[in-house]
Design a protein around this motif. Structure first.
Motif, PDB file in Angstrom:
ATOM      1  N   PHE A 103       0.958  -0.492   0.041  1.00  0.00           N
ATOM      2  CA  PHE A 103       0.242  -0.140   0.486  1.00  0.00           C
ATOM      3  C   PHE A 103       0.781   0.816  -0.012  1.00  0.00           C
ATOM      4  CE2 PHE A 103      -4.073  -2.131   1.953  1.00  0.00           C
ATOM      5  CZ  PHE A 103      -3.734  -3.045   0.701  1.00  0.00           C
ATOM      6  N   ASP A 104       2.213   1.018   0.500  1.00  0.00           N
ATOM      7  CA  ASP A 104       2.911   2.213   0.902  1.00  0.00           C
ATOM      8  C   ASP A 104       3.059   2.394  -0.971  1.00  0.00           C
ATOM      9  OD1 ASP A 104       2.304   2.736   3.485  1.00  0.00           O
ATOM     10  OD2 ASP A 104       4.534   2.208   3.963  1.00  0.00           O
ATOM     11  N   ASP A 142      -0.772   7.533  -3.814  1.00  0.00           N
ATOM     12  CA  ASP A 142      -1.600   8.162  -3.630  1.00  0.00           C
ATOM     13  C   ASP A 142      -2.319   7.392  -5.081  1.00  0.00           C
ATOM     14  OD1 ASP A 142      -1.781   9.892  -2.170  1.00  0.00           O
ATOM     15  OD2 ASP A 142      -0.540  11.362  -3.367  1.00  0.00           O
ATOM     16  N   ILE A 178      -3.544   4.099  -4.862  1.00  0.00           N
ATOM     17  CA  ILE A 178      -5.080   3.597  -4.408  1.00  0.00           C
ATOM     18  C   ILE A 178      -5.263   4.889  -3.071  1.00  0.00           C
ATOM     19  CG2 ILE A 178      -4.933   1.789  -4.976  1.00  0.00           C
ATOM     20  CD1 ILE A 178      -3.968   0.712  -1.998  1.00  0.00           C
ATOM     21  N   LYS A 179      -6.996   4.343  -2.710  1.00  0.00           N
ATOM     22  CA  LYS A 179      -7.555   4.978  -1.514  1.00  0.00           C
ATOM     23  C   LYS A 179      -8.224   3.796  -0.681  1.00  0.00           C
ATOM     24  CE  LYS A 179      -8.081  10.437  -2.509  1.00  0.00           C
ATOM     25  NZ  LYS A 179      -7.578  10.101  -3.996  1.00  0.00           N
ATOM     26  N   ILE A 180      -6.926   3.643   0.428  1.00  0.00           N
ATOM     27  CA  ILE A 180      -7.404   2.939   1.056  1.00  0.00           C
ATOM     28  C   ILE A 180      -8.679   3.009   1.924  1.00  0.00           C
ATOM     29  CG2 ILE A 180      -7.003   1.449   3.168  1.00  0.00           C
ATOM     30  CD1 ILE A 180      -3.903   1.733   2.022  1.00  0.00           C
ATOM     31  N   GLU A 181      -9.299   2.232   1.977  1.00  0.00           N
ATOM     32  CA  GLU A 181     -10.543   2.014   2.891  1.00  0.00           C
ATOM     33  C   GLU A 181     -10.811   1.134   3.759  1.00  0.00           C
ATOM     34  OE1 GLU A 181     -14.626   2.810   1.353  1.00  0.00           O
ATOM     35  OE2 GLU A 181     -15.678   3.041   2.481  1.00  0.00           O
ATOM     36  N   LYS A 182     -10.330   1.228   5.170  1.00  0.00           N
ATOM     37  CA  LYS A 182     -10.622   0.490   5.660  1.00  0.00           C
ATOM     38  C   LYS A 182     -12.284   1.192   6.385  1.00  0.00           C
ATOM     39  CE  LYS A 182      -5.966  -0.011   8.189  1.00  0.00           C
ATOM     40  NZ  LYS A 182      -5.503   1.026   8.703  1.00  0.00           N
ATOM     41  N   ILE A 235     -11.125  -0.994  -0.850  1.00  0.00           N
ATOM     42  CA  ILE A 235     -10.633   0.363  -1.831  1.00  0.00           C
ATOM     43  C   ILE A 235     -11.902   1.570  -2.329  1.00  0.00           C
ATOM     44  CG2 ILE A 235      -9.164   1.348  -4.111  1.00  0.00           C
ATOM     45  CD1 ILE A 235      -7.126  -0.513  -1.471  1.00  0.00           C
ATOM     46  N   GLU A 236     -11.117   2.491  -2.262  1.00  0.00           N
ATOM     47  CA  GLU A 236     -12.862   3.603  -2.452  1.00  0.00           C
ATOM     48  C   GLU A 236     -13.271   2.710  -3.797  1.00  0.00           C
ATOM     49  OE1 GLU A 236     -11.875   7.752   0.105  1.00  0.00           O
ATOM     50  OE2 GLU A 236     -12.697   7.243  -2.057  1.00  0.00           O
ATOM     51  N   GLY A 286      -9.715  -1.752  -7.228  1.00  0.00           N
ATOM     52  CA  GLY A 286      -9.259  -0.223  -7.857  1.00  0.00           C
ATOM     53  C   GLY A 286      -7.466  -0.663  -7.531  1.00  0.00           C
TER      54      GLY A 286
END
Ligand SMILES: Cc1cc2nc3c(=O)[nH]c(=O)nc-3n(C[C@H](O)[C@H](O)[C@H](O)COP(=O)(O)OP(=O)(O)OC[C@H]3O[C@@H](n4cnc5c(N)ncnc54)[C@H](O)[C@@H]3O)c2cc1C
Length: 456
Positions: A72-73, A77, A79-83, A216-217, A222
């Protein structure tokens, strides 16, 4: 006909193949990915329709390995991770036709009707129980021995249904739940072991490995889209038919059809990422006995149904979802409350739910035609979700004949054969979900480790 030579060829562009390709591209390596389908992502496939965003494969992942944090790092940008929000902690389990939240505090563990009084007392003795000495002990045997029958039936059984669509009596703990196995073997107890492990020093990446439920959003595609982009699409051939590998004196020759053309490429290293199904046709040079050991792997069949409601008037969707123990004898495995966990999955006031049916102990349901399947689903869903007016505006059915591999008693034979075959044919790497775990996080970890090995 291309006759090109590549240091590495990867077969399959699911999460495993894409993650490996991402890491190799980041390191400037030359490689080729061959994918059977016209699209990337493998079973990850987010779709949108009528205001609903739904998944037809995995619904969410868990940040359970540092390799996931590192990936993820890397993607930053892109990906927009959505927890998942706080509701992920609330997981319902059905008992005698009623939903009960799985306890997540000592107080709720005492008051829950899910477990018997005897087992609640028994759990107090869990840290003092002797550790097992059968390396092939099944999950059912282990849990009965340490925690009691009601924990097996109303905690582990539904949990295993949720992950494996499987049967704890057929899964060998050290292969199917290695972290649990190691807690007992290393620390002598699940409860004490978890506490001690939490106190051990951790690297920065390990500290950020918080076991959060993620998407992911806009959906999990994504992630696979971002991986394809960062791996660079120029390295990929899609819609490759009849891929066959031949062993050469050094390396491999890979033949495949691309449109009307027959392509041949050569490579030093060849990585398969698609699990055990199709290995026999792709790697015909492996001896029959070894191939039998590699492919002697049962996969659970699963039907996944996305149901979208413009207006939700059923029971409150105040959690991750509900799981249904086998003992309850129902025709659904579980229901995920997707629109409660992640943003923008359903129109305002509506709901998106994912339902799983089938699994290792109810495979006959996978044989129903769509009409009969929907009839069963409707009957169960209306009752369990307290829906009086069943009028979904979205019904999407996805059938998997090989959904989730079951790491049973023959796992060791398979793992030993993989090692032996890889030694016999230097440069061959047999990866994918036939080893190293079944979740997306496991696939990311496996691919990251292979990338390190290939680059060293
Ligand atoms: C219904 C379902 C629900 C799931 N739910 C979850 C979940 O909630 N959370 C979670 O973490 N995990 C879940 N999983 C597991 C997770 O989705 C997988 O672990 C992961 O996506 C597998 O990725 P992969 O790349 O290893 O395999 P795949 O996604 O299967 O990709 C393999 C790719 O290889 C291609 N291929 C096949 N044969 C060949 C060949 N001979 N040559 C070239 N290419 C080939 C295929 O077309 C495919 O694109 C679920 C899986 C399923 C099926």
């Amino acid at each position: 006909m291309s006759n090109e030579h590549y240091p590495v060829v990867i077969l399959g562009a699911g999460v495993t193949g894409l993650t490996l390709a991402h890491h190799l591209n980041k390191r400037g390596a030359n490689f080729k990915v061959l994918e059977k389908l016209e699209r990337h992502g493998g079973v990850v496939n987010t779709q949108s329709e009528k205001g609903f965003v739904f998944e037809s494969g995995p619904n969410s992942g868990i940040i359970s390995h540092p390799e996931v944090v590192a990936l993820f790092d890397d993607l930053g940008d892109a990906i927009k991770i959505e927890k998942g929000n706080d509701l992920v902690k609330i997981r319902y389990v059905l008992k005698n036709g009623e939903w009960h939240a799985l306890p997540h505090s000592p107080l709720s563990a005492i008051s829950t009707p899910l477990f018997t009084l005897k087992d609640k007392f028994r759990i107090l003795g869990e840290p003092f129980r002797k550790k097992g000495n059968n390396p092939d002990e099944t999950l059912a045997e282990l849990v009965k021995r340490r925690m009691g029958n009601s924990f097996l039936d109303y905690a582990i059984d539904p949990f295993i249904l949720g992950i494996y669509a499987g049967d704890p009596a057929q899964l060998v703990t050290r292969h199917a739940m290695p972290k649990l196995y190691n807690l007992e073997q290393k620390y002598g107890s699940f409860i004490g072991g978890a506490r001690k492990k939490a106190k051990e020093p951790k690297s920065e990446l390990e500290k950020r490995t918080d076991r959060a439920v993620f998407s992911i959003e806009g959906g999990l595609s994504g992630l696979t889209n971002a991986l394809l982009k960062s791996a660079d699409e120029k390295h990929f051939d899609f819609a490759c038919a009849n891929i066959t590998v031949e062993k050469q004196e050094a390396g491999f020759k890979v033949s495949y059809e691309l449109g009307d053309e027959m392509n041949v490429i050569y490579c030093d290293k060849l990585v398969t990422t698609f699990g055990s199904v199709g290995l026999k046709d792709t790697l015909p040079f492996i001896a029959t006995k070894e191939m039998q050991h590699l492919t002697n792997l049962k996969y659970a069949r699963v039907v996944e149904v996305s149901l979208g409601f413009d207006q939700w008037e059923g029971r409150e969707l105040d959690g991750f979802g509900g799981l249904i123990p086998h003992k309850e004898k129902r025709d659904l495995l579980g229901v995920l409350f997707m629109s409660s966990l992640f943003k923008n999955r359903a129109p305002k006031g509506g709901a998106l739910l994912t339902i799983f049916m089938g699994g290792i102990r109810n495979e006959h349901l996978c044989d129903l035609n769509d009409k009969d399947l929907i009839k069963v689903l409707e009957r169960e869903f209306k009752d369990l979700m307290k829906v009086s007016d069943y009028n979904p505006s979205l019904v999407k059915i996805k059938r998997y004949s090989h959904a989730i591999p079951q790491y049973g008693v023959n796992s060791n034979e398979r793992f030993e054969t993989i090692d032996a075959v890889q030694e016999q044919y230097p440069g061959l790497i047999i990866a994918g979900n036939l080893r190293d775990g079944i979740g997306m996080a496991d696939r990311i970890k496996q691919a990251s480790i292979i990338a390190n090995k290939l680059s060293s």
